[in-house]
Motif scaffolding. Structure first.
Motif, PDB file in Angstrom:
ATOM      1  N   TRP A 119     -32.398  -6.338  -3.459  1.00  0.00           N
ATOM      2  CA  TRP A 119     -31.268  -6.418  -2.273  1.00  0.00           C
ATOM      3  C   TRP A 119     -30.254  -5.432  -2.734  1.00  0.00           C
ATOM      4  O   TRP A 119     -29.618  -5.729  -3.743  1.00  0.00           O
ATOM      5  CB  TRP A 119     -30.997  -7.835  -1.911  1.00  0.00           C
ATOM      6  CG  TRP A 119     -31.979  -8.268  -1.225  1.00  0.00           C
ATOM      7  CD1 TRP A 119     -32.799  -9.599  -1.565  1.00  0.00           C
ATOM      8  CD2 TRP A 119     -32.398  -8.378   0.281  1.00  0.00           C
ATOM      9  NE1 TRP A 119     -33.474 -10.073  -0.730  1.00  0.00           N
ATOM     10  CE2 TRP A 119     -33.255  -9.258   0.517  1.00  0.00           C
ATOM     11  CE3 TRP A 119     -32.082  -7.568   1.239  1.00  0.00           C
ATOM     12  CZ2 TRP A 119     -33.881  -9.452   1.676  1.00  0.00           C
ATOM     13  CZ3 TRP A 119     -32.469  -7.706   2.667  1.00  0.00           C
ATOM     14  CH2 TRP A 119     -33.630  -8.511   2.743  1.00  0.00           C
ATOM     15  N   LYS A 120     -29.874  -4.530  -1.930  1.00  0.00           N
ATOM     16  CA  LYS A 120     -28.973  -3.516  -1.804  1.00  0.00           C
ATOM     17  C   LYS A 120     -28.081  -3.367  -0.555  1.00  0.00           C
ATOM     18  O   LYS A 120     -28.628  -3.383   0.575  1.00  0.00           O
ATOM     19  CB  LYS A 120     -29.267  -2.091  -2.512  1.00  0.00           C
ATOM     20  CG  LYS A 120     -29.847  -2.144  -3.901  1.00  0.00           C
ATOM     21  CD  LYS A 120     -30.379  -1.040  -4.583  1.00  0.00           C
ATOM     22  CE  LYS A 120     -30.668  -0.824  -5.899  1.00  0.00           C
ATOM     23  NZ  LYS A 120     -30.848   0.500  -6.259  1.00  0.00           N
ATOM     24  N   TYR A 121     -26.905  -3.029  -0.697  1.00  0.00           N
ATOM     25  CA  TYR A 121     -25.915  -2.783   0.436  1.00  0.00           C
ATOM     26  C   TYR A 121     -26.019  -1.171   0.481  1.00  0.00           C
ATOM     27  O   TYR A 121     -25.560  -0.453  -0.364  1.00  0.00           O
ATOM     28  CB  TYR A 121     -24.736  -3.296   0.407  1.00  0.00           C
ATOM     29  CG  TYR A 121     -24.435  -4.737   0.258  1.00  0.00           C
ATOM     30  CD1 TYR A 121     -24.538  -5.447   1.537  1.00  0.00           C
ATOM     31  CD2 TYR A 121     -24.472  -5.458  -0.821  1.00  0.00           C
ATOM     32  CE1 TYR A 121     -24.399  -6.808   1.530  1.00  0.00           C
ATOM     33  CE2 TYR A 121     -24.299  -6.845  -0.854  1.00  0.00           C
ATOM     34  CZ  TYR A 121     -24.284  -7.640   0.343  1.00  0.00           C
ATOM     35  OH  TYR A 121     -24.122  -8.960   0.280  1.00  0.00           O
ATOM     36  N   LYS A 122     -26.252  -0.483   1.932  1.00  0.00           N
ATOM     37  CA  LYS A 122     -26.372   0.691   1.856  1.00  0.00           C
ATOM     38  C   LYS A 122     -25.145   1.186   2.816  1.00  0.00           C
ATOM     39  O   LYS A 122     -25.107   0.553   4.027  1.00  0.00           O
ATOM     40  CB  LYS A 122     -27.676   1.276   2.580  1.00  0.00           C
ATOM     41  CG  LYS A 122     -27.636   2.684   2.903  1.00  0.00           C
ATOM     42  CD  LYS A 122     -29.181   3.155   3.391  1.00  0.00           C
ATOM     43  CE  LYS A 122     -29.107   4.507   3.828  1.00  0.00           C
ATOM     44  NZ  LYS A 122     -30.526   4.793   4.588  1.00  0.00           N
ATOM     45  N   ILE A 123     -24.298   2.035   2.376  1.00  0.00           N
ATOM     46  CA  ILE A 123     -22.993   2.175   2.930  1.00  0.00           C
ATOM     47  C   ILE A 123     -23.084   3.780   3.277  1.00  0.00           C
ATOM     48  O   ILE A 123     -23.013   4.692   2.575  1.00  0.00           O
ATOM     49  CB  ILE A 123     -21.670   1.764   2.372  1.00  0.00           C
ATOM     50  CG1 ILE A 123     -21.765   0.375   1.838  1.00  0.00           C
ATOM     51  CG2 ILE A 123     -20.614   2.356   3.084  1.00  0.00           C
ATOM     52  CD1 ILE A 123     -20.608  -0.280   1.270  1.00  0.00           C
ATOM     53  N   GLU A 124     -22.703   4.172   4.513  1.00  0.00           N
ATOM     54  CA  GLU A 124     -22.719   5.597   4.787  1.00  0.00           C
ATOM     55  C   GLU A 124     -21.423   5.712   5.524  1.00  0.00           C
ATOM     56  O   GLU A 124     -20.736   5.088   6.247  1.00  0.00           O
ATOM     57  CB  GLU A 124     -23.851   5.939   6.068  1.00  0.00           C
ATOM     58  CG  GLU A 124     -25.372   5.709   5.840  1.00  0.00           C
ATOM     59  CD  GLU A 124     -26.084   6.138   6.938  1.00  0.00           C
ATOM     60  OE1 GLU A 124     -25.698   6.582   8.038  1.00  0.00           O
ATOM     61  OE2 GLU A 124     -27.408   5.991   6.756  1.00  0.00           O
ATOM     62  N   ALA A 125     -20.824   6.677   4.833  1.00  0.00           N
ATOM     63  CA  ALA A 125     -19.396   7.036   5.084  1.00  0.00           C
ATOM     64  C   ALA A 125     -18.981   8.282   4.762  1.00  0.00           C
ATOM     65  O   ALA A 125     -19.966   9.340   4.528  1.00  0.00           O
ATOM     66  CB  ALA A 125     -18.592   6.154   3.824  1.00  0.00           C
ATOM     67  N   PHE A 126     -17.712   8.707   5.164  1.00  0.00           N
ATOM     68  CA  PHE A 126     -17.352  10.177   4.884  1.00  0.00           C
ATOM     69  C   PHE A 126     -15.850  10.254   4.520  1.00  0.00           C
ATOM     70  O   PHE A 126     -15.379   9.419   4.906  1.00  0.00           O
ATOM     71  CB  PHE A 126     -17.535  11.084   6.278  1.00  0.00           C
ATOM     72  CG  PHE A 126     -16.813  10.419   7.543  1.00  0.00           C
ATOM     73  CD1 PHE A 126     -15.684  11.007   7.858  1.00  0.00           C
ATOM     74  CD2 PHE A 126     -17.185   9.621   8.442  1.00  0.00           C
ATOM     75  CE1 PHE A 126     -14.958  10.573   9.008  1.00  0.00           C
ATOM     76  CE2 PHE A 126     -16.631   9.074   9.614  1.00  0.00           C
ATOM     77  CZ  PHE A 126     -15.365   9.851   9.867  1.00  0.00           C
ATOM     78  N   GLU A 133     -23.754   8.651   0.969  1.00  0.00           N
ATOM     79  CA  GLU A 133     -24.852   7.514   1.145  1.00  0.00           C
ATOM     80  C   GLU A 133     -24.652   7.078  -0.073  1.00  0.00           C
ATOM     81  O   GLU A 133     -24.909   7.321  -1.116  1.00  0.00           O
ATOM     82  CB  GLU A 133     -25.853   8.116   1.446  1.00  0.00           C
ATOM     83  CG  GLU A 133     -27.017   6.944   1.923  1.00  0.00           C
ATOM     84  CD  GLU A 133     -28.382   7.451   2.223  1.00  0.00           C
ATOM     85  OE1 GLU A 133     -28.743   7.849   3.312  1.00  0.00           O
ATOM     86  OE2 GLU A 133     -29.355   7.563   1.245  1.00  0.00           O
ATOM     87  N   VAL A 134     -24.223   5.625  -0.318  1.00  0.00           N
ATOM     88  CA  VAL A 134     -23.788   4.951  -1.384  1.00  0.00           C
ATOM     89  C   VAL A 134     -24.676   3.547  -1.290  1.00  0.00           C
ATOM     90  O   VAL A 134     -24.551   2.879  -0.321  1.00  0.00           O
ATOM     91  CB  VAL A 134     -22.229   4.516  -1.568  1.00  0.00           C
ATOM     92  CG1 VAL A 134     -21.920   4.098  -2.959  1.00  0.00           C
ATOM     93  CG2 VAL A 134     -21.637   6.223  -1.531  1.00  0.00           C
ATOM     94  N   TYR A 135     -25.245   3.050  -2.494  1.00  0.00           N
ATOM     95  CA  TYR A 135     -25.529   1.977  -2.669  1.00  0.00           C
ATOM     96  C   TYR A 135     -25.041   0.791  -3.648  1.00  0.00           C
ATOM     97  O   TYR A 135     -24.299   1.251  -4.449  1.00  0.00           O
ATOM     98  CB  TYR A 135     -27.005   1.810  -3.294  1.00  0.00           C
ATOM     99  CG  TYR A 135     -27.961   2.531  -2.456  1.00  0.00           C
ATOM    100  CD1 TYR A 135     -28.724   1.723  -1.299  1.00  0.00           C
ATOM    101  CD2 TYR A 135     -28.491   3.776  -2.536  1.00  0.00           C
ATOM    102  CE1 TYR A 135     -29.576   2.587  -0.306  1.00  0.00           C
ATOM    103  CE2 TYR A 135     -29.664   4.338  -1.885  1.00  0.00           C
ATOM    104  CZ  TYR A 135     -30.040   3.812  -0.582  1.00  0.00           C
ATOM    105  OH  TYR A 135     -31.093   4.236   0.039  1.00  0.00           O
ATOM    106  N   VAL A 136     -24.785  -0.236  -3.018  1.00  0.00           N
ATOM    107  CA  VAL A 136     -24.039  -1.329  -4.036  1.00  0.00           C
ATOM    108  C   VAL A 136     -25.126  -2.525  -4.187  1.00  0.00           C
ATOM    109  O   VAL A 136     -25.658  -2.928  -3.111  1.00  0.00           O
ATOM    110  CB  VAL A 136     -22.730  -2.028  -3.111  1.00  0.00           C
ATOM    111  CG1 VAL A 136     -22.344  -2.905  -4.189  1.00  0.00           C
ATOM    112  CG2 VAL A 136     -21.924  -0.930  -2.995  1.00  0.00           C
ATOM    113  N   ASP A 137     -25.709  -2.655  -5.464  1.00  0.00           N
ATOM    114  CA  ASP A 137     -26.429  -3.445  -5.786  1.00  0.00           C
ATOM    115  C   ASP A 137     -25.856  -5.018  -5.417  1.00  0.00           C
ATOM    116  O   ASP A 137     -24.713  -5.502  -5.741  1.00  0.00           O
ATOM    117  CB  ASP A 137     -26.936  -3.452  -7.311  1.00  0.00           C
ATOM    118  CG  ASP A 137     -27.933  -4.292  -7.844  1.00  0.00           C
ATOM    119  OD1 ASP A 137     -27.960  -5.486  -7.461  1.00  0.00           O
ATOM    120  OD2 ASP A 137     -28.788  -3.791  -8.097  1.00  0.00           O
TER     121      ASP A 137
END
Length: 228
Positions: A119-126, A133-137
């Motif tokens: 399970w990971k959090y996928k964050i799209e930002a600018f 595009e960043v993942y947080v475990d």
């Protein structure tokens, strides 16, 4: 008298010879028994070594079996998620970890799903014209940058923080589970984003009858759409 003395001497010599023969026989018997004892000792050592090897092999088989069962259990727990409380890293903690690394970035999409059964959090930002595009475990809280590129003008993009949603992620999940109406439904993904100017949770489930998608309004908790 002399004859008696000679007879006595002969008798004593005979006794000494017999005693010598007895000692020789005893020594021969003792020497003969030594190889048997040594052979027995060697066999005992070999038997003990075989037993130890057998125990070691049995221990390795048990260890491998336990390891496989632990891996299987972990996989089952991951695929059967129905509550965010079972994750070590909450959505809010994941967002905080993201902003620690990208303090000036603005989020346009926040998603929880699985990557290779993790399970990971996928964050799209600018930030300005740089898109991330960043993942947080969700277990270790490790932040990994998956993509970074120069994009176009993002001034028209609607952005948010989790605190902007009046309905929290777990509340949205609970509401979506009710709408899925399947006791065996498990979470596939949960995503928060703007859709047609409205902040919405898009919740996807795996069920015995196929996939079910439920959209929940992040401001009032109402059901926006259900797709079966």
């Amino acid at each position: 008298m002399k004859k008696k003395t000679n007879l006595l001497a002969l008798a004593m010599m005979g006794t000494m010879i017999l005693a010598g023969c007895g000692n020789t026989n005893q020594t021969t018997t003792d020497e003969a028994s030594k190889p048997v004892a040594q052979t027995q000792s060697t066999e005992d050592k070999a038997s003990a070594a075989d037993q130890k090897s057998s125990n070691d092999q049995s221990s390795n088989v048990t260890s491998d079996k336990n390891s496989k069962e632990d891996t299987k259990t972990s996989a089952e727990n991951n695929s059967g998620l129905t509550s965010l409380d079972s994750l070590k890293v909450s959505p809010e903690d994941a967002e905080s970890a993201f902003f620690e690394k990208y303090p000036n970035a603005q989020i346009k999409s926040f998603k929880l799903d699985q990557d290779h059964n993790v399970w990971k959090y996928k964050i799209e930002a600018f930030e300005d014209q740089t898109e991330y595009e960043v993942y947080v475990d969700a277990d270790s809280k490790e932040v990994t940058e998956n993509e970074k590129e120069q994009g176009e003008d993002n001034s028209d993009e609607q952005t948010f923080k989790l605190a902007d949603a009046k309905i929290k992620p777990q509340e949205a999940l609970d509401k979506a589970l009710e709408e899925a109406n399947d006791s065996n439904a498990t979470l596939d993904s949960l995503k928060l984003k703007f859709d047609s100017g409205k902040l919405v949770y898009e919740v996807e489930f795996n069920t015995q009858n196929g996939d079910v998608d439920v959209d929940i309004d992040a401001n009032d908790g109402s059901v926006v759409e259900v797709d079966r």
